[in-house]
Write a protein that holds these residues in place. Sequence first.
Motif, PDB file in Angstrom:
ATOM      1  N   LEU A  18       0.823  -1.212   0.000  1.00 17.95           N
ATOM      2  CA  LEU A  18       0.000   0.000   0.000  1.00 17.95           C
ATOM      3  C   LEU A  18       0.860   1.267   0.000  1.00 17.95           C
ATOM      4  CD1 LEU A  18      -2.798  -1.203   2.427  1.00 17.95           C
ATOM      5  CD2 LEU A  18      -3.107  -0.603   0.011  1.00 17.95           C
ATOM      6  N   VAL A  19       1.942   1.258   0.744  1.00 24.35           N
ATOM      7  CA  VAL A  19       2.853   2.406   0.768  1.00 24.35           C
ATOM      8  C   VAL A  19       3.417   2.654  -0.632  1.00 24.35           C
ATOM      9  CG1 VAL A  19       5.107   3.196   1.631  1.00 24.35           C
ATOM     10  CG2 VAL A  19       3.405   2.284   3.223  1.00 24.35           C
ATOM     11  N   ALA A  20       3.736   1.590  -1.343  1.00 22.23           N
ATOM     12  CA  ALA A  20       4.250   1.734  -2.711  1.00 22.23           C
ATOM     13  C   ALA A  20       3.208   2.338  -3.647  1.00 22.23           C
ATOM     14  CB  ALA A  20       4.713   0.377  -3.241  1.00 22.23           C
ATOM     15  N   ARG A  21       1.958   2.350  -3.209  1.00 22.03           N
ATOM     16  CA  ARG A  21       0.878   2.928  -4.004  1.00 22.03           C
ATOM     17  C   ARG A  21       0.363   4.244  -3.421  1.00 22.03           C
ATOM     18  NH1 ARG A  21       2.267  -1.671  -4.744  1.00 22.03           N
ATOM     19  NH2 ARG A  21       2.010  -2.729  -6.744  1.00 22.03           N
ATOM     20  N   GLY A  22       1.182   4.878  -2.606  1.00 23.76           N
ATOM     21  CA  GLY A  22       0.874   6.223  -2.153  1.00 23.76           C
ATOM     22  C   GLY A  22       0.316   6.365  -0.750  1.00 23.76           C
ATOM     23  N   PHE A  23       0.143   5.284  -0.022  1.00 26.91           N
ATOM     24  CA  PHE A  23      -0.356   5.362   1.349  1.00 26.91           C
ATOM     25  C   PHE A  23       0.786   5.725   2.294  1.00 26.91           C
ATOM     26  CE2 PHE A  23      -3.828   3.256  -0.546  1.00 26.91           C
ATOM     27  CZ  PHE A  23      -4.896   3.216   0.336  1.00 26.91           C
ATOM     28  N   ARG A  24       0.461   6.449   3.336  1.00 24.84           N
ATOM     29  CA  ARG A  24       1.410   6.688   4.428  1.00 24.84           C
ATOM     30  C   ARG A  24       1.211   5.591   5.455  1.00 24.84           C
ATOM     31  NH1 ARG A  24       1.368   9.264   9.419  1.00 24.84           N
ATOM     32  NH2 ARG A  24      -0.648  10.266   9.081  1.00 24.84           N
ATOM     33  N   TYR A  25       2.296   5.090   6.018  1.00 21.58           N
ATOM     34  CA  TYR A  25       2.237   4.000   6.999  1.00 21.58           C
ATOM     35  C   TYR A  25       2.273   4.541   8.416  1.00 21.58           C
ATOM     36  CZ  TYR A  25       3.558  -0.031   9.792  1.00 21.58           C
ATOM     37  OH  TYR A  25       3.591  -1.024  10.750  1.00 21.58           O
ATOM     38  N   THR A  26       1.435   3.975   9.259  1.00 24.44           N
ATOM     39  CA  THR A  26       1.522   4.201  10.690  1.00 24.44           C
ATOM     40  C   THR A  26       1.074   2.929  11.388  1.00 24.44           C
ATOM     41  OG1 THR A  26       1.003   5.694  12.521  1.00 24.44           O
ATOM     42  CG2 THR A  26      -0.798   5.197  10.986  1.00 24.44           C
ATOM     43  N   SER A  27       1.513   2.756  12.611  1.00 26.23           N
ATOM     44  CA  SER A  27       1.191   1.569  13.378  1.00 26.23           C
ATOM     45  C   SER A  27       0.733   1.979  14.777  1.00 26.23           C
ATOM     46  CB  SER A  27       2.428   0.677  13.487  1.00 26.23           C
ATOM     47  OG  SER A  27       2.226  -0.351  14.432  1.00 26.23           O
ATOM     48  N   LEU A  28      -0.303   1.318  15.265  1.00 26.02           N
ATOM     49  CA  LEU A  28      -0.721   1.597  16.640  1.00 26.02           C
ATOM     50  C   LEU A  28       0.382   1.213  17.620  1.00 26.02           C
ATOM     51  CD1 LEU A  28      -4.491   0.514  16.684  1.00 26.02           C
ATOM     52  CD2 LEU A  28      -3.463   2.685  16.003  1.00 26.02           C
ATOM     53  N   SER A  29       1.220   0.281  17.227  1.00 30.76           N
ATOM     54  CA  SER A  29       2.326  -0.125  18.095  1.00 30.76           C
ATOM     55  C   SER A  29       3.388   0.956  18.249  1.00 30.76           C
ATOM     56  CB  SER A  29       2.978  -1.403  17.562  1.00 30.76           C
ATOM     57  OG  SER A  29       2.073  -2.478  17.613  1.00 30.76           O
ATOM     58  N   ALA A 169      -2.462  -9.819  -6.332  1.00 30.04           N
ATOM     59  CA  ALA A 169      -3.690  -9.832  -7.134  1.00 30.04           C
ATOM     60  C   ALA A 169      -4.895  -9.520  -6.248  1.00 30.04           C
ATOM     61  CB  ALA A 169      -3.862 -11.179  -7.830  1.00 30.04           C
ATOM     62  N   ALA A 170      -4.945 -10.126  -5.074  1.00 26.56           N
ATOM     63  CA  ALA A 170      -6.046  -9.863  -4.148  1.00 26.56           C
ATOM     64  C   ALA A 170      -6.035  -8.408  -3.695  1.00 26.56           C
ATOM     65  CB  ALA A 170      -5.963 -10.804  -2.945  1.00 26.56           C
ATOM     66  N   LEU A 171      -4.854  -7.878  -3.448  1.00 24.97           N
ATOM     67  CA  LEU A 171      -4.743  -6.489  -2.988  1.00 24.97           C
ATOM     68  C   LEU A 171      -5.120  -5.492  -4.078  1.00 24.97           C
ATOM     69  CD1 LEU A 171      -1.450  -6.737  -0.902  1.00 24.97           C
ATOM     70  CD2 LEU A 171      -3.810  -6.628  -0.046  1.00 24.97           C
ATOM     71  N   THR A 172      -4.803  -5.812  -5.312  1.00 27.19           N
ATOM     72  CA  THR A 172      -5.180  -4.930  -6.423  1.00 27.19           C
ATOM     73  C   THR A 172      -6.691  -4.776  -6.477  1.00 27.19           C
ATOM     74  OG1 THR A 172      -3.192  -5.480  -7.670  1.00 27.19           O
ATOM     75  CG2 THR A 172      -5.070  -4.614  -8.930  1.00 27.19           C
ATOM     76  N   GLY A 173      -7.413  -5.890  -6.362  1.00 27.92           N
ATOM     77  CA  GLY A 173      -8.874  -5.831  -6.346  1.00 27.92           C
ATOM     78  C   GLY A 173      -9.397  -5.070  -5.139  1.00 27.92           C
ATOM     79  N   GLN A 176      -8.875  -1.288  -5.593  1.00 27.31           N
ATOM     80  CA  GLN A 176      -9.840  -0.736  -6.546  1.00 27.31           C
ATOM     81  C   GLN A 176     -11.205  -0.541  -5.888  1.00 27.31           C
ATOM     82  OE1 GLN A 176      -9.584  -3.637  -9.709  1.00 27.31           O
ATOM     83  NE2 GLN A 176      -7.885  -2.577 -10.713  1.00 27.31           N
ATOM     84  N   GLN A 177     -11.641  -1.530  -5.113  1.00 23.93           N
ATOM     85  CA  GLN A 177     -12.928  -1.413  -4.411  1.00 23.93           C
ATOM     86  C   GLN A 177     -12.880  -0.283  -3.395  1.00 23.93           C
ATOM     87  OE1 GLN A 177     -13.610  -5.245  -2.675  1.00 23.93           O
ATOM     88  NE2 GLN A 177     -14.178  -6.204  -4.611  1.00 23.93           N
ATOM     89  N   TRP A 178     -11.786  -0.168  -2.644  1.00 24.37           N
ATOM     90  CA  TRP A 178     -11.657   0.871  -1.629  1.00 24.37           C
ATOM     91  C   TRP A 178     -11.675   2.251  -2.271  1.00 24.37           C
ATOM     92  CZ3 TRP A 178      -7.937   4.596  -0.358  1.00 24.37           C
ATOM     93  CH2 TRP A 178      -8.098   5.190   0.898  1.00 24.37           C
ATOM     94  N   ARG A 179     -10.941   2.410  -3.366  1.00 24.30           N
ATOM     95  CA  ARG A 179     -10.913   3.715  -4.049  1.00 24.30           C
ATOM     96  C   ARG A 179     -12.284   4.083  -4.575  1.00 24.30           C
ATOM     97  NH1 ARG A 179      -6.217   5.878  -3.271  1.00 24.30           N
ATOM     98  NH2 ARG A 179      -4.287   4.844  -3.788  1.00 24.30           N
TER      99      ARG A 179
END
Length: 186
Positions: A18-29, A169-173, A176-179
Motif C-alpha cells: 500500500l505504501v508503494a501505491r501512495g499510502f502513508r504508513y503508521t502503526s498503533l504499536s 492480485a487480491a490487494l489490487t482488487g 480498486q474497491q476501496w478507491r
Amino acid sequence: MGLTGRNAAGKGTVADWLVARGFRYTSLSDAIRAWLQSRGEEPSRDNLIRGGRTLRAEGGPGVLAVRTLAGIRPGEDVVVDSIRNPAEVDALRQRADFVLVEVCADRQVRWQRLAARGRAGDARSFEEFARQEDAELHSGDPVAQQLVATAALADVRVNNDGDVAALEAALTGLLQQWRARTDVTA
C-alpha cells in the motif's frame, strides 16, 4: 485502511504494498514503542503486549487509535497497522472511509515465515510462537489484545497462504474497491 491479523500473516507485506501505491504508513504499536523507549525498555513482543495493556488501562481501550487518528489529515490515504482490540476499530471508524482488512494465513505457514525473518523479539520455537498467539486471541479484559473479536469486525479478509503474486492480485482488487468506495463518500 486498517490491518489486523495474527503474527506473521503478512500485514507488513500488505502495508509495504500500500505504501508503494501512495499510502502513508503508521502503526498503533508506534505509541507503545515510544512509551517503552521512554522507560528504557526493549520493544520485545512481550513488552509490546504488556505496554499496550498498560496504555489502554490508563487511556481506555481505544487510546492507541485515538492518538493515531490525531495525526491523520482529512483525505489522506493511510494504512494503519497493528489493530488488535475492538475498541481501536470503533475509534478508527470515526473516519467514514475506514476499512478494516484482516490478513489471514495458516499457523504453520506463519511460523515458517516468522522463523525465516529472524526479527528481534520473535519466538524461537513453534511452541513459544503458539503460546504467544494463544494469549492474544481471546480476553475478557477490555484492555488486552483480542485478535478474534477484532478480526470479527473486519470488512474484508485477504488470504495470504500463497505466494506474493496471489497476494498482490487480491490487494489490487481490494484497492480498486476501496478507491471506488472513498470516491463515493468523499
